[in-house]
Design an enzyme around this catalytic site. Sequence first.
Site, short mmCIF file in Angstrom:
data_model
loop_
_atom_site.label_atom_id
_atom_site.label_comp_id
_atom_site.label_asym_id
_atom_site.label_seq_id
_atom_site.Cartn_x
_atom_site.Cartn_y
_atom_site.Cartn_z
N HIS A 94 10.88 -2.62 1.69
CA HIS A 94 11.90 -1.62 1.65
C HIS A 94 12.67 -1.70 3.07
O HIS A 94 12.35 -2.15 4.05
CB HIS A 94 11.22 -0.24 1.65
CG HIS A 94 10.21 0.18 0.79
ND1 HIS A 94 8.95 -0.25 0.77
CD2 HIS A 94 10.33 0.55 -0.50
CE1 HIS A 94 8.16 -0.05 -0.09
NE2 HIS A 94 9.26 0.68 -1.06
N GLU A 101 1.66 0.53 7.99
CA GLU A 101 1.45 0.80 6.41
C GLU A 101 0.16 0.21 5.74
O GLU A 101 0.31 0.07 4.53
CB GLU A 101 2.57 0.58 5.67
CG GLU A 101 4.00 1.16 6.13
CD GLU A 101 4.15 2.84 5.99
OE1 GLU A 101 3.09 3.18 5.00
OE2 GLU A 101 5.07 3.34 5.97
N ASP A 107 5.74 -4.61 7.78
CA ASP A 107 5.04 -3.68 6.71
C ASP A 107 4.33 -4.42 5.81
O ASP A 107 4.74 -5.37 5.24
CB ASP A 107 6.26 -3.10 6.35
CG ASP A 107 5.89 -1.64 5.53
OD1 ASP A 107 4.71 -1.76 4.65
OD2 ASP A 107 6.58 -0.77 5.41
N ASP A 143 14.24 1.07 4.75
CA ASP A 143 13.94 2.09 5.67
C ASP A 143 15.21 2.62 6.42
O ASP A 143 15.08 2.74 7.54
CB ASP A 143 12.54 1.76 6.75
CG ASP A 143 11.40 1.72 5.87
OD1 ASP A 143 11.36 2.05 4.94
OD2 ASP A 143 10.47 1.06 6.56
N HIS A 147 9.45 7.98 7.19
CA HIS A 147 8.88 6.63 6.95
C HIS A 147 9.86 5.86 6.52
O HIS A 147 10.05 4.60 6.48
CB HIS A 147 7.38 6.51 6.59
CG HIS A 147 7.35 6.43 5.17
ND1 HIS A 147 6.41 5.58 4.58
CD2 HIS A 147 7.91 7.01 4.16
CE1 HIS A 147 6.44 5.73 3.10
NE2 HIS A 147 7.55 6.63 2.94
N ASP A 201 9.73 -6.42 5.01
CA ASP A 201 9.27 -5.18 4.68
C ASP A 201 9.91 -5.31 3.11
O ASP A 201 10.83 -5.90 2.78
CB ASP A 201 10.03 -4.05 5.14
CG ASP A 201 9.43 -2.53 4.89
OD1 ASP A 201 8.96 -2.43 3.71
OD2 ASP A 201 9.47 -1.72 5.70
N HIS A 258 5.73 3.73 8.91
CA HIS A 258 6.69 2.92 9.52
C HIS A 258 7.56 3.93 10.30
O HIS A 258 8.54 3.28 11.13
CB HIS A 258 7.61 2.26 8.74
CG HIS A 258 7.98 0.71 9.00
ND1 HIS A 258 8.24 -0.34 8.17
CD2 HIS A 258 8.20 0.36 10.17
CE1 HIS A 258 8.66 -1.25 8.99
NE2 HIS A 258 8.51 -0.83 10.02
N ASP A 270 3.59 -3.78 2.94
CA ASP A 270 3.98 -3.92 1.63
C ASP A 270 4.98 -4.83 1.44
O ASP A 270 5.34 -5.04 0.19
CB ASP A 270 4.56 -2.51 1.16
CG ASP A 270 5.94 -1.98 1.63
OD1 ASP A 270 6.56 -2.73 2.06
OD2 ASP A 270 5.82 -0.81 1.81
#
Length: 298
Positions: free
Chosen positions: A124, A270, A225, A126, A139, A122, A100, A227
């Site tokens: 997360h 990712e 992302d 980030d 990332h 996402d 990312h 994830d």
Amino acid sequence: MKDIGILGVPMDLGQGRRGVDMGPSAMRYGRLQEVLEGLGHRVHDYGDVRVPVVESLRHAQQEPGGMGYLEAIRTVCLDTIAAIDQMPAEVFPIVLGGDHSIAMGSVTGASRGERIGVIWVDAHADFNTPETSPSGNIHGMPLAHLCSLGDPRLVHLGRPGAKVRPEDVVLIGIRSLDPGEVRLLRERGVMVYTMKEVDIQGIPAIAQQVAAKFKGFSRVHVSLDADVLDPEIAPGVGTPVPGGLTYREAHLLMELLADARIVTSLDMVEVNPILDIANRTAKIMVELASSLLGKKIY
């Protein structure tokens, strides 16, 4: 019908788990171009930005407190900006990661120097800085640097100062935050929809609020992302977190953003084929891109 430009950024320097450098190839192998052309779009693949392999950087100077490969990441992001700048102004860029950290290049490039809204989908945020990051992995820091928080070499990447205003960012699907990120997100007033909000409000209400927020923006970027998806349906990610978006929730979000007609650029990051099963995660990402770009059930 859109003119779409695909750009690969096969970078795995921003994190510690190898394999995401093969993400662009996996999504291309998932027939991204053919699927989008099947929707009536004109698609041109601009190839890949050159990324050095980790082995060639083993003896590179490491930054204090982590921040590994900062200069190499910075160079790749600058090259990403330059590659997007070379696309005609009317092109809808789709940037394929890679980890990312590529978003520091893709978002800056997609903004074309203008105000841009960012929808960060996402698990997360980030939103770490070098001071708050437990790992030092870059990332986990791109959104903070885009909002002018962190190392000046990344904050001023491409042009001086913030590329995105914190109030112009929306996070969706969040379920894993570090304590420092929580503090920074609250201080900067970033709009955050955790999975709790997804469960309570539902995707339609959230999409409606996001569309209203960015109504009138000339540029809106989706940073997707892999994830964010529940790892049961998308196993090919390096930082899986249980309890993510379901297959239908993710598609519904993309479909409603398509209906809102606000999105002007996209990155998908990712995807780690080494950890995947039969390219399942890459194929789902291709399907989500098609939903964002107009595929309908009926």
